[in-house]
Design a protein around this motif. Structure first.
Motif, PDB file in Angstrom:
ATOM      1  N   SER A   1      13.450   1.085  -3.312  1.00  0.00           N
ATOM      2  CA  SER A   1      12.914   2.389  -2.928  1.00  0.00           C
ATOM      3  C   SER A   1      11.392   2.421  -2.962  1.00  0.00           C
ATOM      4  O   SER A   1      10.751   1.770  -3.784  1.00  0.00           O
ATOM      5  N   LEU A   2      10.858   3.170  -2.026  1.00  0.00           N
ATOM      6  CA  LEU A   2       9.425   3.419  -1.923  1.00  0.00           C
ATOM      7  C   LEU A   2       9.218   4.921  -1.782  1.00  0.00           C
ATOM      8  O   LEU A   2      10.045   5.599  -1.171  1.00  0.00           O
ATOM      9  N   PRO A   3       8.098   5.438  -2.292  1.00  0.00           N
ATOM     10  CA  PRO A   3       7.779   6.851  -2.066  1.00  0.00           C
ATOM     11  C   PRO A   3       7.499   7.109  -0.578  1.00  0.00           C
ATOM     12  O   PRO A   3       7.462   6.180   0.224  1.00  0.00           O
ATOM     13  N   ARG A   4       7.215   8.341  -0.223  1.00  0.00           N
ATOM     14  CA  ARG A   4       7.094   8.723   1.178  1.00  0.00           C
ATOM     15  C   ARG A   4       5.765   8.360   1.836  1.00  0.00           C
ATOM     16  O   ARG A   4       5.748   7.832   2.934  1.00  0.00           O
ATOM     17  N   SER A   5       4.644   8.631   1.218  1.00  0.00           N
ATOM     18  CA  SER A   5       3.364   8.426   1.909  1.00  0.00           C
ATOM     19  C   SER A   5       2.786   7.035   1.623  1.00  0.00           C
ATOM     20  O   SER A   5       3.130   6.387   0.627  1.00  0.00           O
ATOM     21  N   ALA A   6       1.872   6.594   2.500  1.00  0.00           N
ATOM     22  CA  ALA A   6       1.237   5.289   2.320  1.00  0.00           C
ATOM     23  C   ALA A   6       0.486   5.224   0.992  1.00  0.00           C
ATOM     24  O   ALA A   6       0.581   4.231   0.266  1.00  0.00           O
ATOM     25  N   ALA A   7      -0.241   6.283   0.657  1.00  0.00           N
ATOM     26  CA  ALA A   7      -1.000   6.288  -0.605  1.00  0.00           C
ATOM     27  C   ALA A   7      -0.061   6.231  -1.810  1.00  0.00           C
ATOM     28  O   ALA A   7      -0.324   5.506  -2.777  1.00  0.00           O
ATOM     29  N   GLU A   8       1.046   6.977  -1.762  1.00  0.00           N
ATOM     30  CA  GLU A   8       2.020   6.932  -2.865  1.00  0.00           C
ATOM     31  C   GLU A   8       2.666   5.554  -2.958  1.00  0.00           C
ATOM     32  O   GLU A   8       2.909   5.046  -4.049  1.00  0.00           O
ATOM     33  N   GLN A   9       2.961   4.944  -1.820  1.00  0.00           N
ATOM     34  CA  GLN A   9       3.545   3.607  -1.814  1.00  0.00           C
ATOM     35  C   GLN A   9       2.569   2.611  -2.449  1.00  0.00           C
ATOM     36  O   GLN A   9       2.974   1.768  -3.253  1.00  0.00           O
ATOM     37  N   TYR A  10       1.300   2.733  -2.106  1.00  0.00           N
ATOM     38  CA  TYR A  10       0.307   1.821  -2.666  1.00  0.00           C
ATOM     39  C   TYR A  10       0.254   1.934  -4.190  1.00  0.00           C
ATOM     40  O   TYR A  10       0.138   0.929  -4.893  1.00  0.00           O
ATOM     41  N   ARG A  11       0.358   3.145  -4.699  1.00  0.00           N
ATOM     42  CA  ARG A  11       0.343   3.338  -6.154  1.00  0.00           C
ATOM     43  C   ARG A  11       1.616   2.814  -6.818  1.00  0.00           C
ATOM     44  O   ARG A  11       1.619   2.505  -8.004  1.00  0.00           O
ATOM     45  N   ALA A  12       2.706   2.689  -6.060  1.00  0.00           N
ATOM     46  CA  ALA A  12       4.007   2.323  -6.634  1.00  0.00           C
ATOM     47  C   ALA A  12       4.294   0.821  -6.628  1.00  0.00           C
ATOM     48  O   ALA A  12       5.271   0.389  -7.232  1.00  0.00           O
ATOM     49  N   VAL A  13       3.470   0.028  -5.952  1.00  0.00           N
ATOM     50  CA  VAL A  13       3.760  -1.399  -5.812  1.00  0.00           C
ATOM     51  C   VAL A  13       2.763  -2.245  -6.599  1.00  0.00           C
ATOM     52  O   VAL A  13       1.738  -1.749  -7.053  1.00  0.00           O
ATOM     53  N   ARG A  14       3.086  -3.515  -6.737  1.00  0.00           N
ATOM     54  CA  ARG A  14       2.209  -4.455  -7.444  1.00  0.00           C
ATOM     55  C   ARG A  14       1.190  -5.007  -6.458  1.00  0.00           C
ATOM     56  O   ARG A  14       1.540  -5.539  -5.404  1.00  0.00           O
ATOM     57  N   HIS A  15      -0.071  -4.893  -6.796  1.00  0.00           N
ATOM     58  CA  HIS A  15      -1.153  -5.352  -5.929  1.00  0.00           C
ATOM     59  C   HIS A  15      -1.357  -6.849  -6.126  1.00  0.00           C
ATOM     60  O   HIS A  15      -1.307  -7.345  -7.254  1.00  0.00           O
TER      61      HIS A  15
END
Length: 162
Positions: free
Chosen positions: A82-96
Protein backbone atom coordinates in the motif's frame (compact mmCIF):
# COMPACT_ATOMS: atom_id res chain seq x y z
CA UNK A 1 -2.27 -51.75 15.18
CA UNK A 2 -5.53 -51.39 17.11
CA UNK A 3 -8.18 -49.07 15.66
CA UNK A 4 -7.99 -46.64 18.64
CA UNK A 5 -4.22 -46.27 18.13
CA UNK A 6 -4.76 -45.53 14.42
CA UNK A 7 -7.33 -42.83 15.27
CA UNK A 8 -4.92 -41.22 17.73
CA UNK A 9 -2.13 -41.34 15.15
CA UNK A 10 -4.18 -39.97 12.25
CA UNK A 11 -6.02 -37.51 14.50
CA UNK A 12 -2.65 -35.99 15.35
CA UNK A 13 -1.62 -35.60 11.68
CA UNK A 14 -3.56 -32.36 11.03
CA UNK A 15 -2.15 -30.85 14.23
CA UNK A 16 1.37 -31.86 13.18
CA UNK A 17 0.89 -30.34 9.73
CA UNK A 18 -0.36 -27.07 11.23
CA UNK A 19 2.54 -27.01 13.69
CA UNK A 20 4.98 -27.61 10.84
CA UNK A 21 3.50 -24.76 8.78
CA UNK A 22 3.56 -22.40 11.77
CA UNK A 23 7.19 -23.31 12.48
CA UNK A 24 8.20 -22.67 8.86
CA UNK A 25 6.57 -19.23 9.03
CA UNK A 26 8.44 -18.39 12.23
CA UNK A 27 11.72 -19.64 10.78
CA UNK A 28 11.28 -17.83 7.44
CA UNK A 29 14.46 -15.98 6.61
CA UNK A 30 14.76 -12.32 5.66
CA UNK A 31 15.76 -13.57 2.20
CA UNK A 32 12.34 -15.25 1.91
CA UNK A 33 10.64 -11.97 2.81
CA UNK A 34 12.79 -10.12 0.27
CA UNK A 35 11.81 -12.63 -2.41
CA UNK A 36 8.11 -12.18 -1.65
CA UNK A 37 8.51 -8.39 -1.60
CA UNK A 38 10.43 -8.53 -4.90
CA UNK A 39 7.63 -10.55 -6.53
CA UNK A 40 5.06 -8.03 -5.32
CA UNK A 41 7.08 -5.14 -6.75
CA UNK A 42 7.45 -7.01 -10.06
CA UNK A 43 3.68 -7.55 -10.08
CA UNK A 44 3.08 -3.83 -9.38
CA UNK A 45 5.16 -2.95 -12.45
CA UNK A 46 3.10 -5.39 -14.54
CA UNK A 47 -0.14 -3.87 -13.25
CA UNK A 48 1.09 -0.36 -14.14
CA UNK A 49 2.23 -1.41 -17.62
CA UNK A 50 -1.20 -2.94 -18.22
CA UNK A 51 -2.59 0.60 -17.82
CA UNK A 52 -0.54 1.87 -20.78
CA UNK A 53 -2.63 4.14 -22.94
CA UNK A 54 -5.19 4.99 -20.24
CA UNK A 55 -5.89 8.73 -20.15
CA UNK A 56 -4.41 11.13 -17.61
CA UNK A 57 -6.98 12.70 -15.31
CA UNK A 58 -6.02 14.86 -12.35
CA UNK A 59 -7.13 13.21 -9.10
CA UNK A 60 -7.95 9.86 -10.75
CA UNK A 61 -6.75 6.58 -9.27
CA UNK A 62 -8.11 4.10 -11.80
CA UNK A 63 -9.10 1.72 -12.98
CA UNK A 64 -9.30 3.48 -16.38
CA UNK A 65 -7.96 7.01 -15.70
CA UNK A 66 -4.96 8.06 -13.62
CA UNK A 67 -2.85 10.88 -12.34
CA UNK A 68 0.75 10.10 -11.36
CA UNK A 69 0.23 9.09 -7.74
CA UNK A 70 -3.08 7.42 -8.57
CA UNK A 71 -1.20 5.11 -10.95
CA UNK A 72 1.46 4.17 -8.42
CA UNK A 73 -1.09 3.72 -5.61
CA UNK A 74 -3.34 1.58 -7.85
CA UNK A 75 -0.47 -0.58 -9.14
CA UNK A 76 1.23 -1.25 -5.82
CA UNK A 77 -2.08 -1.75 -3.98
CA UNK A 78 -3.04 -4.42 -6.53
CA UNK A 79 0.26 -6.13 -5.76
CA UNK A 80 -0.36 -6.07 -1.99
CA UNK A 81 1.85 -3.07 -1.15
CA UNK A 82 0.00 0.00 0.00
CA UNK A 83 0.92 3.58 -0.75
CA UNK A 84 -0.79 6.80 0.34
CA UNK A 85 -2.70 8.87 -2.23
CA UNK A 86 -0.53 11.88 -3.12
CA UNK A 87 3.03 11.96 -4.49
CA UNK A 88 4.26 13.92 -1.46
CA UNK A 89 2.62 11.47 0.97
CA UNK A 90 4.09 8.54 -0.97
CA UNK A 91 7.54 10.09 -0.76
CA UNK A 92 7.23 10.39 3.02
CA UNK A 93 6.06 6.75 3.28
CA UNK A 94 8.90 5.03 1.40
CA UNK A 95 12.59 4.39 2.02
CA UNK A 96 14.82 6.88 0.22
CA UNK A 97 17.78 5.49 -1.69
CA UNK A 98 20.55 6.88 -3.91
CA UNK A 99 19.74 7.06 -7.62
CA UNK A 100 22.63 4.68 -8.26
CA UNK A 101 20.86 1.93 -6.24
CA UNK A 102 17.58 2.05 -8.17
CA UNK A 103 16.06 -1.20 -9.42
CA UNK A 104 13.11 -1.83 -11.71
CA UNK A 105 9.94 -1.14 -9.73
CA UNK A 106 11.45 1.48 -7.43
CA UNK A 107 9.82 4.89 -7.32
CA UNK A 108 11.02 8.22 -8.66
CA UNK A 109 9.87 11.46 -7.03
CA UNK A 110 10.30 14.68 -8.97
CA UNK A 111 10.89 17.94 -7.12
CA UNK A 112 10.99 21.63 -7.98
CA UNK A 113 14.46 22.34 -6.61
CA UNK A 114 13.21 23.46 -3.20
CA UNK A 115 12.31 19.90 -2.29
CA UNK A 116 8.58 20.13 -3.08
CA UNK A 117 7.45 16.87 -4.66
CA UNK A 118 5.24 17.41 -7.72
CA UNK A 119 5.33 14.08 -9.61
CA UNK A 120 6.01 10.38 -9.17
CA UNK A 121 6.87 7.58 -11.59
CA UNK A 122 7.97 3.95 -11.62
CA UNK A 123 11.63 3.34 -12.43
CA UNK A 124 11.94 0.85 -15.31
CA UNK A 125 15.72 0.79 -15.61
CA UNK A 126 18.64 2.07 -17.63
CA UNK A 127 18.99 1.26 -21.31
CA UNK A 128 21.11 2.74 -24.10
CA UNK A 129 22.37 5.53 -21.88
CA UNK A 130 18.89 6.59 -20.77
CA UNK A 131 16.85 6.16 -17.60
CA UNK A 132 13.36 4.92 -18.43
CA UNK A 133 10.26 5.44 -16.33
CA UNK A 134 6.56 4.65 -16.45
CA UNK A 135 3.99 7.24 -15.39
CA UNK A 136 0.82 9.22 -15.90
CA UNK A 137 2.36 12.57 -16.78
CA UNK A 138 -0.13 15.29 -17.68
CA UNK A 139 -3.41 16.06 -19.46
CA UNK A 140 -3.27 15.08 -23.11
CA UNK A 141 -0.67 12.36 -22.52
CA UNK A 142 -1.77 8.82 -21.70
CA UNK A 143 -0.10 6.53 -19.19
CA UNK A 144 3.18 5.68 -20.89
CA UNK A 145 6.88 4.85 -20.81
CA UNK A 146 9.23 7.82 -21.19
CA UNK A 147 12.92 8.65 -20.94
CA UNK A 148 14.00 10.73 -17.96
CA UNK A 149 13.93 14.47 -18.75
CA UNK A 150 15.43 16.05 -15.61
CA UNK A 151 17.95 15.42 -12.85
CA UNK A 152 15.60 16.90 -10.20
CA UNK A 153 14.29 13.68 -8.74
CA UNK A 154 14.78 11.46 -5.71
CA UNK A 155 14.99 7.69 -5.62
CA UNK A 156 12.90 5.58 -3.27
CA UNK A 157 11.99 1.96 -2.78
CA UNK A 158 9.55 -0.43 -1.18
CA UNK A 159 12.25 -3.13 -1.15
CA UNK A 160 13.66 -4.30 2.16
CA UNK A 161 16.95 -2.92 3.38
CA UNK A 162 20.03 -4.81 2.25
Amino acid sequence: MPRASLRRLFGAVPALILASIALSLVLATPADAQTVRGRKIHHAVEVAINQKGDPYSYGAAGPNRFDCSGLTMFSYDHAGLSLPRSAAEQYRAVRHIPKSRMHRGDLMFFHDGSGNIYHTAIFLGRHSGHVWLFHASEPGHPVQRDPLWTSSWYGATLRHRH
